[in-house]
Design an enzyme around this catalytic site. Structure first.
Site, mmCIF file in Angstrom:
data_model
loop_
_atom_site.group_PDB
_atom_site.id
_atom_site.type_symbol
_atom_site.label_atom_id
_atom_site.label_comp_id
_atom_site.label_asym_id
_atom_site.label_seq_id
_atom_site.Cartn_x
_atom_site.Cartn_y
_atom_site.Cartn_z
ATOM 1 N N SER A 55 -5.413 -0.528 12.591
ATOM 2 C CA SER A 55 -4.807 0.815 12.546
ATOM 3 C C SER A 55 -5.233 1.618 13.767
ATOM 4 O O SER A 55 -4.451 2.394 14.325
ATOM 5 C CB SER A 55 -5.257 1.560 11.284
ATOM 6 O OG SER A 55 -4.976 0.801 10.141
ATOM 7 N N GLU A 73 2.548 -3.933 10.864
ATOM 8 C CA GLU A 73 3.233 -2.872 11.638
ATOM 9 C C GLU A 73 2.795 -1.480 11.167
ATOM 10 O O GLU A 73 3.587 -0.543 11.105
ATOM 11 C CB GLU A 73 4.752 -3.063 11.585
ATOM 12 C CG GLU A 73 5.122 -4.421 12.159
ATOM 13 C CD GLU A 73 6.521 -4.547 12.689
ATOM 14 O OE1 GLU A 73 7.108 -3.522 13.055
ATOM 15 O OE2 GLU A 73 6.988 -5.686 12.752
HETATM 16 C C1 LIG Z 1 1.097 -11.386 8.099
HETATM 17 C C2 LIG Z 1 0.662 -10.456 9.174
HETATM 18 C C3 LIG Z 1 1.292 -10.513 10.417
HETATM 19 C C4 LIG Z 1 0.881 -9.689 11.454
HETATM 20 N N1 LIG Z 1 1.491 -9.798 12.680
HETATM 21 C C5 LIG Z 1 1.024 -9.064 13.728
HETATM 22 C C6 LIG Z 1 1.574 -9.249 15.046
HETATM 23 O O1 LIG Z 1 2.511 -10.022 15.249
HETATM 24 N N2 LIG Z 1 1.041 -8.530 16.063
HETATM 25 C C7 LIG Z 1 0.002 -7.672 15.889
HETATM 26 O O2 LIG Z 1 -0.426 -7.059 16.866
HETATM 27 N N3 LIG Z 1 -0.530 -7.470 14.664
HETATM 28 C C8 LIG Z 1 -0.058 -8.156 13.579
HETATM 29 N N4 LIG Z 1 -0.602 -7.985 12.330
HETATM 30 C C9 LIG Z 1 -1.723 -7.072 12.156
HETATM 31 C C10 LIG Z 1 -1.340 -5.806 11.422
HETATM 32 O O3 LIG Z 1 -0.497 -5.005 12.201
HETATM 33 C C11 LIG Z 1 -2.623 -5.105 10.982
HETATM 34 O O4 LIG Z 1 -3.169 -5.889 9.953
HETATM 35 C C12 LIG Z 1 -2.381 -3.700 10.495
HETATM 36 O O5 LIG Z 1 -2.054 -2.835 11.560
HETATM 37 C C13 LIG Z 1 -3.595 -3.106 9.779
HETATM 38 O O6 LIG Z 1 -4.751 -3.257 10.540
HETATM 39 P P1 LIG Z 1 -6.066 -3.876 9.885
HETATM 40 O O7 LIG Z 1 -5.669 -5.078 9.110
HETATM 41 O O8 LIG Z 1 -7.077 -4.026 10.922
HETATM 42 O O9 LIG Z 1 -6.506 -2.794 8.825
HETATM 43 P P2 LIG Z 1 -7.513 -1.522 9.049
HETATM 44 O O10 LIG Z 1 -7.014 -0.750 10.182
HETATM 45 O O11 LIG Z 1 -8.881 -2.131 9.173
HETATM 46 O O12 LIG Z 1 -7.329 -0.780 7.729
HETATM 47 C C14 LIG Z 1 -8.045 -1.095 6.523
HETATM 48 C C15 LIG Z 1 -7.640 -0.057 5.463
HETATM 49 O O13 LIG Z 1 -8.000 1.264 5.931
HETATM 50 C C16 LIG Z 1 -6.863 2.108 5.913
HETATM 51 N N5 LIG Z 1 -6.928 3.031 7.039
HETATM 52 C C17 LIG Z 1 -7.195 2.742 8.331
HETATM 53 N N6 LIG Z 1 -7.158 3.853 9.090
HETATM 54 C C18 LIG Z 1 -6.841 4.884 8.249
HETATM 55 C C19 LIG Z 1 -6.657 6.285 8.419
HETATM 56 N N7 LIG Z 1 -6.767 6.857 9.619
HETATM 57 N N8 LIG Z 1 -6.352 7.025 7.321
HETATM 58 C C20 LIG Z 1 -6.204 6.447 6.105
HETATM 59 N N9 LIG Z 1 -6.388 5.122 5.877
HETATM 60 C C21 LIG Z 1 -6.698 4.348 6.931
HETATM 61 C C22 LIG Z 1 -5.683 1.163 6.039
HETATM 62 O O14 LIG Z 1 -4.494 1.755 5.539
HETATM 63 C C23 LIG Z 1 -6.145 -0.017 5.203
HETATM 64 O O15 LIG Z 1 -5.902 0.256 3.861
HETATM 65 C C24 LIG Z 1 -0.177 -8.779 11.245
HETATM 66 C C25 LIG Z 1 -0.787 -8.694 10.000
HETATM 67 C C26 LIG Z 1 -0.384 -9.516 8.961
HETATM 68 C C27 LIG Z 1 -1.049 -9.410 7.627
#
Ligand SMILES: Cc1cc2nc3c(=O)[nH]c(=O)nc-3n(C[C@H](O)[C@H](O)[C@H](O)COP(=O)(O)OP(=O)(O)OC[C@H]3O[C@@H](n4cnc5c(N)ncnc54)[C@H](O)[C@@H]3O)c2cc1C
Length: 379
Positions: free
Chosen positions: A131, A362
């Protein structure tokens, strides 16, 4: 149903629906079972011209409209979530090039992406930067007329098989870090695949760790300018989220189709299941929410295509609504099928596993709420 769609888009929807129903639907359970990328489906999409939907007409694209892409992707997701990722990720991977690349870069890559000769990937996420996009640690250092990139990306859809990736890295200029987008061709020395994720759903779509170890790319591979990376990433995600809304809407429609088939034929206590008022109330709720989701998603795509004010809020709202909605609909479909809902003999359980992931990538749905609220509050 066709409120936002032209006559041509409605006809195209029928064409895509027929092809997908004939050729992809019979493959969906097998794709989920093996978890292997369905190269035959990718070839089918190329032959049918589906990849043309992700590129502008001057480079072999169809009409350059996001709404047309959404219509097609909905039909694919209706029968196979993993296959919808082939088209969805082709769009996300191509977006930095479609929206920001110079003419030379567009000429080099977009016709191949439109024909399906090339698969494209979008490399943003890192272990400490999901994120929080600004926390990217991958670095690019200038060296003569090239840049040397070091770092790693995780959860990159089709990162292991894509022919071209756009990778986001920081470049230090006058002591300040500038997020920058680089085109990296598969096969560039130092670029390799790390861990392949074993996911709960969308199993036929590979999700890879990408390792960049002294990857040297020409300075000509920078998309936009040094420091444009953050805006490029957000532009691509604003577009991509509408597409995820369409995928989720399509998958929900598939879950409703499954529930209708089942409750229409199953007989309980001598009465067809669909005659029960409780079942009917569930089906009615499902249809209502799916139509609402479709309307919001199509409205968002229409606004995007017209570049109307507020499309970013609509993009976030369509993803938020559709991806929460699909989980509820898939859950209801599993319930309506009873024990068969939990069996891989029926598509409901696969759809429920596939559905969950849409709310995460996304930008999670919490992030969508931040985007919507910020827009409302004028920040
Ligand atoms: C199947 C799959 C395919 C993907 N494909 C791609 C791809 O092609 N390219 C790419 O670049 N990425 C890709 N991703 C990554 C995806 O975009 C990230 O998983 C997503 O952006 C969330 O980031 P994170 O998993 O690090 O969660 P985190 O950012 O670590 O978040 C963890 C939790 O905290 C919450 N959170 C975080 N910040 C805040 C805030 N400011 N306020 C409130 N809540 C918050 C989130 O909502 C979540 O519930 C993919 C992910 C999956 C699962």
């Amino acid at each position: 149903m066709g409120l936002w769609l032209s006559e041509e888009q409605l006809l195209y929807k029928d064409e895509v629906q027929k092809m997908i129903s004939d050729k992809v639907k019979p493959r969906a359970a097998e794709i989920d079972k093996t978890g292997e990328f369905p190269w035959d489906v990718k070839e089918l999409f190329a032959e049918f011209g589906l990849f043309r939907l992700v590129v502008q007409p001057e480079y072999g694209g169809r009409d350059g409209l996001l709404l047309t892409l959404c219509v097609a992707i909905e039909e694919v997701a209706r029968v196979c979530g993993a296959s919808s990722m082939i088209l969805g990720n082709q769009s996300l991977g191509a977006s930095p090039l479609v929206l920001w690349a110079n003419e030379e870069q567009q000429k080099k890559y977009l016709p191949k992406i439109a024909s399906g000769e090339f698969l494209a990937s979008f490399g943003l996420t890192e272990s400490d930067a999901g994120s929080d996009v600004a926390a990217v640690k991958t670095r690019a250092v200038p060296d003569g007329n090239s840049y040397v990139i070091n770092g790693s990306k995780i959860f990159i859809t089709h990162g292991d098989i894509a022919d071209v990736l756009v990778v986001f890295a920081k470049v230090e200029v006058d002591g300040k870090d500038k997020m920058t987008a680089f085109i990296v061709d598969q096969g560039t020395p130092g670029l390799s695949t790390g861990k392949l994720e074993k996911k709960m759903g969308l199993k036929g779509s590979s999700t890879a760790e990408i390792i960049l170890d002294q990857v040297r790319v020409p300075a000509d591979n920078i998309v936009g300018k040094i420091g444009d990376g953050f805006r490029i990433a957000l532009d691509c995600l604003d577009k991509g989220r509408i597409m995820v809304g369409a995928m989720a809407t399509g998958l929900a429609q598939g879950a409703l189709d499954t529930a209708l088939d089942y409750t229409g034929s199953a007989v309980y206590y001598g009465t067809p299941l669909a005659k029960s008022q409780d079942v009917q109330f569930n089906l009615a709720d499902m249809e209502t929410f799916i139509q609402a989701s479709r309307s919001l998603t199509h409205a968002a795509a229409f606004k995007y295509d017209q570049k109307e004010d507020g499309y970013i809020r609509f993009s976030a709202m369509s993803k938020l609504f559709a991806t929460d909605m699909v989980m509820d609909i898939a859950n209801k479909a599993v319930d309506l099928l009873g024990d068969d809902g939990c069996s891989s003999d029926y598509p409901a359980e696969r759809m429920m596993r596939d559905a969950k992931i849409f709310a995460i990538f996304e930008g999670t749905n919490q992030i969508q709420k931040l985007v919507i609220a910020r827009d409302l509050l004028g920040k």
